[in-house]
Design an enzyme around this catalytic site. Structure first.
Site, PDB file in Angstrom:
ATOM      1  N   HIS A  24      49.547  32.341  27.597  1.00 34.67           N
ATOM      2  CA  HIS A  24      48.393  32.647  28.205  1.00 34.67           C
ATOM      3  C   HIS A  24      48.209  32.502  29.500  1.00 34.67           C
ATOM      4  O   HIS A  24      47.846  31.249  29.922  1.00 34.67           O
ATOM      5  CB  HIS A  24      47.488  32.227  27.209  1.00 34.67           C
ATOM      6  CG  HIS A  24      45.748  32.995  27.554  1.00 34.67           C
ATOM      7  ND1 HIS A  24      44.783  31.907  27.307  1.00 34.67           N
ATOM      8  CD2 HIS A  24      45.513  34.194  27.793  1.00 34.67           C
ATOM      9  CE1 HIS A  24      43.672  32.810  27.557  1.00 34.67           C
ATOM     10  NE2 HIS A  24      43.953  34.140  27.952  1.00 34.67           N
ATOM     11  N   HIS A  66      41.772  35.155  37.064  1.00 38.28           N
ATOM     12  CA  HIS A  66      41.173  35.462  36.128  1.00 38.28           C
ATOM     13  C   HIS A  66      39.535  35.714  36.359  1.00 38.28           C
ATOM     14  O   HIS A  66      39.224  36.764  36.057  1.00 38.28           O
ATOM     15  CB  HIS A  66      41.069  34.460  34.962  1.00 38.28           C
ATOM     16  CG  HIS A  66      40.309  34.478  33.859  1.00 38.28           C
ATOM     17  ND1 HIS A  66      38.967  34.301  33.708  1.00 38.28           N
ATOM     18  CD2 HIS A  66      40.793  35.096  32.564  1.00 38.28           C
ATOM     19  CE1 HIS A  66      38.628  34.633  32.744  1.00 38.28           C
ATOM     20  NE2 HIS A  66      39.543  35.117  31.829  1.00 38.28           N
TER      21      HIS A  66
HETATM   22  O1  G3P Z   1      45.242  37.749  26.405  1.00 45.75           O
HETATM   23  C1  G3P Z   1      43.684  38.228  26.439  1.00 45.75           C
HETATM   24  C2  G3P Z   1      43.058  37.030  26.932  1.00 45.75           C
HETATM   25  O2  G3P Z   1      43.563  36.618  27.944  1.00 45.75           O
HETATM   26  C3  G3P Z   1      41.628  37.571  27.029  1.00 45.75           C
HETATM   27  O3  G3P Z   1      40.862  36.485  27.328  1.00 45.75           O
HETATM   28  O4  G3P Z   1      39.360  35.500  29.147  1.00 45.75           O
HETATM   29  O5  G3P Z   1      41.550  34.718  28.699  1.00 45.75           O
HETATM   30  O6  G3P Z   1      41.505  36.716  29.769  1.00 45.75           O
HETATM   31  P1  G3P Z   1      40.683  36.053  28.819  1.00 45.75           P
HETATM   32 CA    CA Z   2      43.640  37.535  30.244  1.00 46.39          CA
END
Ligand code: G3P
Ligand code: CA
Length: 260
Positions: A24, A66
């Site tokens: 992630h 992000h």
């Molecule tokens: O993979 C999905 C996840 O990344 C969604 O949430 O806020 O971490 O981008 P976020």
């Molecule tokens: Ca994400």
């Protein structure tokens, strides 16, 4: 290497005897999110895919970050959309996390995809914001220009992104992100032309996985991070686990194997 199609993802899951691990924002628990250091660390930790987030710079370049602003994850301030690529590249995207990552830069999508070719599939999250239509168009053009379509899946909380990408490029892979216990997740995927469902980890139930598989859809959850969260996501039957801590997921799989 795995493509994000249902068939190859399920075959890989069977071969490994466990869900796939998606890093992630790279390995954001132990490296500065959405940087090359984070993606490389995720690969070193044995992920089967990396996830990242894209935004557009003032001069129309796709950058991997992000938030809509650079404030949290760099030493600068301001909106990504108000800064040129040169201005974004001047920022330090590593020191905020740990001094040992000083000098890390915000990568372009091009840089990540060029590195990832033959290394790891990339799950590109198009963030929901007021520039989303331009970001989708730019992402499709960039992925195509780099010949990377076979190595990516495009996902978003804005389900029009999957619909739009698949309408333009039916063979590409896409997924829909959501938080909630949907009455009909398969219907959502079909309406959005998506290949995969991506619920928040706590929302997944085994019957959703069963129905998804019956419809030819994979299920990837985000972002179980503690041991208890990871165990829950695995028990629910997720095909892919998007986590900040790939090493924790591996430790659980290893322990399960040793106990078997
Ligand atoms: O993979 C999905 C996840 O990344 C969604 O949430 O806020 O971490 O981008 P976020
Ligand atoms: Ca994400």
């Amino acid at each position: 290497m795995v493509s994000m199609s249902f068939e190859t993802l399920m075959a890989k899951k069977k071969e490994l005897g466990r869900p796939l691990i998606m890093g992630h924002r790279g390995a954001m628990g132990t490296a500065p999110e959405n940087t090359m250091a984070s993606f490389k660390q995720a690969v070193a930790l044995g992920v089967e895919a990396v996830e990242l987030d894209v935004h557009l710079s003032k001069d129309g370049r796709l950058v991997v970050i992000h938030d809509e602003s650079v404030d949290r994850t760099t030493d600068g301030t301001g909106e990504v959309a108000d800064l040129t690529l040169a201005e974004l590249k001047a920022l330090d995207a590593g020191s905020w996390f740990d001094a040992k990552f000083a000098g890390e830069r915000i990568p372009t999508l091009e840089e990540v995809l060029a590195w990832a070719k033959d290394v790891v599939p990339v799950v590109i999250e198009v963030k929901f914001n007021r520039h989303i239509e331009q970001i989708v168009q730019a992402t499709v053009m960039e992925v195509e220009r780099l010949g990377a379509a076979g190595n990516v899946a495009v996902i978003s909380f804005d389900h029009n992104v999957s619909f739009g990408v698949k309408s333009l490029r039916p063979d590409w892979m896409s997924g829909v992100l959501y938080v909630g216990r949907l009455v009909d997740p398969v219907g959502l995927a079909q309406a959005s032309k998506a290949n995969g469902l991506l619920p928040m980890w706590g929302m997944l139930t085994p019957d959703q996985v069963e129905k998804a598989h019956a419809a030819g859809l994979w299920v990837g959850v985000w972002a179980p991070n503690t041991e208890a969260e990871l165990k829950h996501a695995i028990a629910m039957g997720a095909d892919m686990i998007g986590t900040n801590y790939p090493a924790r997921a591996h430790a659980l799989f290893d322990a399960a194997k040793a106990g078997a």
